[in-house]
Motif scaffolding. Structure first.
Motif, PDB file in Angstrom:
ATOM      1  N   LYS A 368       0.826  -1.360  -0.147  1.00  0.00           N
ATOM      2  CA  LYS A 368       0.004  -0.098   0.033  1.00  0.00           C
ATOM      3  C   LYS A 368       0.947   1.217   0.220  1.00  0.00           C
ATOM      4  O   LYS A 368       0.557   2.287  -0.947  1.00  0.00           O
ATOM      5  CB  LYS A 368      -0.983   0.022   1.235  1.00  0.00           C
ATOM      6  CG  LYS A 368      -2.086   1.098   1.057  1.00  0.00           C
ATOM      7  CD  LYS A 368      -3.018   0.923   2.258  1.00  0.00           C
ATOM      8  CE  LYS A 368      -4.024   1.945   1.994  1.00  0.00           C
ATOM      9  NZ  LYS A 368      -5.171   1.971   3.052  1.00  0.00           N
ATOM     10  N   PRO A 369       1.711   1.447   0.908  1.00  0.00           N
ATOM     11  CA  PRO A 369       2.518   2.768   0.825  1.00  0.00           C
ATOM     12  C   PRO A 369       3.271   2.885  -0.423  1.00  0.00           C
ATOM     13  O   PRO A 369       3.299   4.069  -0.930  1.00  0.00           O
ATOM     14  CB  PRO A 369       3.620   2.488   1.926  1.00  0.00           C
ATOM     15  CG  PRO A 369       3.211   1.598   2.962  1.00  0.00           C
ATOM     16  CD  PRO A 369       2.328   0.593   1.908  1.00  0.00           C
ATOM     17  N   LYS A 370       3.780   1.758  -0.954  1.00  0.00           N
ATOM     18  CA  LYS A 370       4.517   2.134  -2.499  1.00  0.00           C
ATOM     19  C   LYS A 370       3.362   2.287  -3.726  1.00  0.00           C
ATOM     20  O   LYS A 370       3.737   3.167  -4.656  1.00  0.00           O
ATOM     21  CB  LYS A 370       5.264   0.845  -2.829  1.00  0.00           C
ATOM     22  CG  LYS A 370       6.480   0.454  -1.851  1.00  0.00           C
ATOM     23  CD  LYS A 370       7.205  -0.551  -2.753  1.00  0.00           C
ATOM     24  CE  LYS A 370       8.527  -0.952  -1.679  1.00  0.00           C
ATOM     25  NZ  LYS A 370       9.160  -2.032  -1.976  1.00  0.00           N
ATOM     26  N   ARG A 371       2.267   1.855  -3.418  1.00  0.00           N
ATOM     27  CA  ARG A 371       1.146   2.032  -4.559  1.00  0.00           C
ATOM     28  C   ARG A 371       0.720   3.597  -4.481  1.00  0.00           C
ATOM     29  O   ARG A 371       0.540   4.114  -5.380  1.00  0.00           O
ATOM     30  CB  ARG A 371       0.207   1.015  -4.124  1.00  0.00           C
ATOM     31  CG  ARG A 371      -0.913   1.042  -5.273  1.00  0.00           C
ATOM     32  CD  ARG A 371      -2.245   0.079  -5.072  1.00  0.00           C
ATOM     33  NE  ARG A 371      -3.023   0.262  -3.835  1.00  0.00           N
ATOM     34  CZ  ARG A 371      -3.003  -0.334  -2.990  1.00  0.00           C
ATOM     35  NH1 ARG A 371      -2.254  -1.496  -2.905  1.00  0.00           N
ATOM     36  NH2 ARG A 371      -3.885  -0.219  -1.871  1.00  0.00           N
ATOM     37  N   LEU A 372       0.567   3.840  -2.802  1.00  0.00           N
ATOM     38  CA  LEU A 372      -0.064   5.147  -2.867  1.00  0.00           C
ATOM     39  C   LEU A 372       0.952   6.257  -3.301  1.00  0.00           C
ATOM     40  O   LEU A 372       0.626   7.345  -3.930  1.00  0.00           O
ATOM     41  CB  LEU A 372      -0.361   5.396  -1.496  1.00  0.00           C
ATOM     42  CG  LEU A 372      -1.564   4.794  -0.916  1.00  0.00           C
ATOM     43  CD1 LEU A 372      -2.056   4.807   0.496  1.00  0.00           C
ATOM     44  CD2 LEU A 372      -2.806   4.992  -1.732  1.00  0.00           C
ATOM     45  N   SER A 373       2.204   5.908  -3.464  1.00  0.00           N
ATOM     46  CA  SER A 373       3.350   6.790  -3.725  1.00  0.00           C
ATOM     47  C   SER A 373       3.294   6.815  -5.383  1.00  0.00           C
ATOM     48  O   SER A 373       3.360   8.035  -5.903  1.00  0.00           O
ATOM     49  CB  SER A 373       4.743   6.359  -3.223  1.00  0.00           C
ATOM     50  OG  SER A 373       5.716   7.052  -3.992  1.00  0.00           O
ATOM     51  N   LEU A 374       2.895   5.752  -5.861  1.00  0.00           N
ATOM     52  CA  LEU A 374       3.048   5.769  -7.439  1.00  0.00           C
ATOM     53  C   LEU A 374       1.578   6.363  -7.861  1.00  0.00           C
ATOM     54  O   LEU A 374       1.551   7.094  -8.865  1.00  0.00           O
ATOM     55  CB  LEU A 374       2.908   4.247  -7.824  1.00  0.00           C
ATOM     56  CG  LEU A 374       2.879   3.812  -9.316  1.00  0.00           C
ATOM     57  CD1 LEU A 374       4.156   4.581  -9.759  1.00  0.00           C
ATOM     58  CD2 LEU A 374       2.829   2.418  -9.655  1.00  0.00           C
TER      59      LEU A 374
END
Length: 402
Positions: A368-374
């Motif tokens: 989730k953190p990486k996805r939201l950064s993207l």
């Protein structure tokens, strides 16, 4: 009997092996790659054709004259007829206006010719699809003195619509990055042993190719993975059968999060329309504005299926639907072409925004953190474009009948 515990253990064992391989890659320095850092991994012309062309060019900056070209021709080309001493290379060589009826014309990625008219055409495919009659047009060109190579990551054949009646291993030949290009690059690297910058740059490019082909695992890791699959075949098969479904599901979550954030951050004149399901080609969404002509929009769209391909953004505006010259004049002061935006018959302006052809980028969807950064990266680019176009497109739309 297959149980949840069996599946969990298989995944944990696979993760352990993968994590160990990542540690090895870090220690070997393989994770630092200038092509990846600059996001140039899958750009066929700007990266791959340009790099290969520079090595193949006898007048290239490498300073080795025709040596690298000779290694290529001697090892990768069947019955080579090119005269090395007079050979010259051209990138994106035009052979006339494209005509799929007469099988003529087009633009060849890598073109080599000598002083007596012998030619070699290399069609370079990383992820792009074939054009209609593309290989057929190249095979017909300079018939009798021309050889055509079809270069792909793994040595795939061109589509029937591309080669038509022309025959593999007679009219055109296959070469692959995975085997042929890497083997040739390793020969070039050996020749450049006393030229550290050139030698290490070639090595970086070899690492890039291996990364694109998932070849960076070492022999021990490969054996461990094969053994793990063999001893847990039913579980591995079950997981494999659900992989695409899970990838598609998380891409849907990703796109929905982009849309939701855009709706929150853009003003009330903007609204968003979905286009097709994500498992269909050209899927994505449009950002529209209540003050714009119905054909004007900011589009987020997959070249193929977003989950496993490239995605572009820009203004999707077909020539037959809207007067393109007016639209161009309306936005020319924004200097989009100076900002590396491109254009074609379907797009007023476009730029690549996302490339899910790599496992590394797709893996960001599941954390989730990486996805939201993207998501934030996508939103900022799309929002910026929509806001910049709001006023000129509104003014333009006043002159058009809605």
């Amino acid at each position: 009997m297959m149980t949840n515990n069996n599946l969990k253990k298989l995944l944990l064992d696979a993760k352990r092996i993968s994590d160990h391989q990542e540690e090895i890659s870090t220690l070997k320095g393989e994770n630092f790659n200038v092509f990846s850092i600059l996001k140039m991994e899958s750009k066929e012309n700007e990266t791959h054709s340009a790099f290969l062309g520079e090595l193949l060019n006898p007048k290239g900056s490498h300073g080795f004259g025709s040596l690298f070209l000779k290694l290529f021709l001697d090892n990768l080309v069947v019955d080579n007829s090119i005269d090395i001493s007079t050979a010259k290379l051209t990138l994106e060589k035009s052979i006339g206006l494209r005509n799929d009826v007469s099988l003529s014309g087009g633009r060849i990625d890598l073109f080599i010719e000598d002083h007596i008219g012998n030619t070699l055409c290399i069609e370079n495919k990383i992820y792009a699809s074939d054009q209609d009659a593309q290989i057929a047009r190249y095979c017909k060109y300079n018939r009798g003195k021309n050889k055509v190579l079809y270069l792909t990551l793994n040595g795939e054949e061109p589509s029937e619509k591309s080669c038509l009646d022309y025959q593999l291993d007679e009219d055109f030949f296959l070469i692959s990055y995975k085997n042929d290009i890497i083997a040739w690059l390793e020969l070039c690297q050996k020749e450049a042993i006393h030229q550290p910058i050139l030698r290490e740059t070639i090595y970086q490019y070899i690492i890039l190719i291996k990364k694109l082909n998932n070849q960076l695992s070492n022999h021990q890791m490969e054996q461990e993975i094969k053994s793990l699959i063999a001893s847990n075949y039913k579980e591995a098969s079950f997981i494999s059968g659900h992989l695409e479904e899970v990838e598609l599901e998380y891409t849907e979550i990703f796109v929905a999060e982009i849309i939701r954030q855009l709706q929150e951050e853009l003003n009330d004149d903007f609204y968003i329309e979905r286009k097709k399901k994500l498992d269909e080609v050209w899927s994505g969404f449009w950002i529209k504005n209540r003050n714009w002509h119905r054909e004007l929009n900011v589009s987020f769209e997959g070249d193929k299926i977003i989950t496993w391909g490239k995605t572009k953004y820009g203004v999707h505006l077909r020539k037959e639907k809207f007067e393109r010259e007016k639209a161009n004049r309306a936005i020319e002061f924004l200097n989009f072409y100076d900002q590396m935006f491109s254009y074609n018959d379907q797009w007023l302006i476009w730029k690549e925004i996302l490339d899910f052809t790599t496992v590394e980028l797709r893996s960001r969807l599941f954390e989730k953190p990486k996805r939201l950064s993207l998501v934030n990266e996508m939103v900022e680019k799309l929002k910026d474009l929509a806001i910049r176009l709001e006023k000129p497109f509104t003014e333009l739309s006043k002159t058009e009948v809605k």
